[in-house]
Design a protein around this motif. Structure first.
Motif, PDB file in Angstrom:
ATOM      1  N   ASP A 152      29.555  45.310  46.658  1.00  0.00           N
ATOM      2  CA  ASP A 152      30.530  45.073  45.599  1.00  0.00           C
ATOM      3  C   ASP A 152      31.922  44.851  46.160  1.00  0.00           C
ATOM      4  O   ASP A 152      32.717  44.104  45.590  1.00  0.00           O
ATOM      5  N   ALA A 153      32.211  45.515  47.258  1.00  0.00           N
ATOM      6  CA  ALA A 153      33.501  45.371  47.902  1.00  0.00           C
ATOM      7  C   ALA A 153      33.349  45.594  49.392  1.00  0.00           C
ATOM      8  O   ALA A 153      32.548  46.412  49.830  1.00  0.00           O
TER       9      ALA A 153
ATOM     10  N   TYR B  27      36.458  41.313  47.414  1.00  0.00           N
ATOM     11  CA  TYR B  27      35.533  41.533  46.310  1.00  0.00           C
ATOM     12  C   TYR B  27      34.509  40.410  46.259  1.00  0.00           C
ATOM     13  O   TYR B  27      34.824  39.252  46.557  1.00  0.00           O
TER      14      TYR B  27
END
Length: 115
Positions: A32-33, A52
């Motif tokens: 996700d990141a 991101y």
């Protein structure tokens, strides 16, 4: 379980450039990141760059315009390109990913900016 290994740290002169790499043991396509942190002696750990999924990035004010985070999913690797380095950039840099609800950390690599 994802293992992260940083590389590319070392000694560089002020104004120089360095590229850090973070190699993951497995695919990071679902992350996700993707993040880079640093911690200098006597200072708190700080987030310097974040990527991101989708391409959006965030940078600490102190590194904006000088650092660039990127990724190569095919190689399970992401990077931190550091340009116009300053002595205050000296720190241990650690990579980090958030994937499937778990935060994974590398062990860190030392970056020293000095004449």
């Amino acid at each position: 379980q994802v293992q992260l290994v940083e590389s590319g740290g070392g000694l560089v002169q002020p104004g120089g450039s360095l590229r850090l790499s973070c190699a993951a043991s497995t695919s990071i396509v679902n992350a996700d990141a993707i993040n880079w942190y640093r911690q200098a002696p006597g200072k708190a750990r700080e987030l310097v760059a974040r990527f991101y999924r989708g391409g959006t990035t965030d940078y600490a004010d102190s590194v904006k315009g000088r650092f660039t985070i990127s990724e190569d999913d095919a190689k399970n690797t992401f990077y931190l390109q550091m340009n116009s380095l300053k002595s205050e950039d000296t720190a241990i840099y650690s990579c980090n990913i958030f994937q499937w609800g778990i935060l994974y950390w590398g062990q860190g690599t030392q970056v020293t900016v000095s004449s």
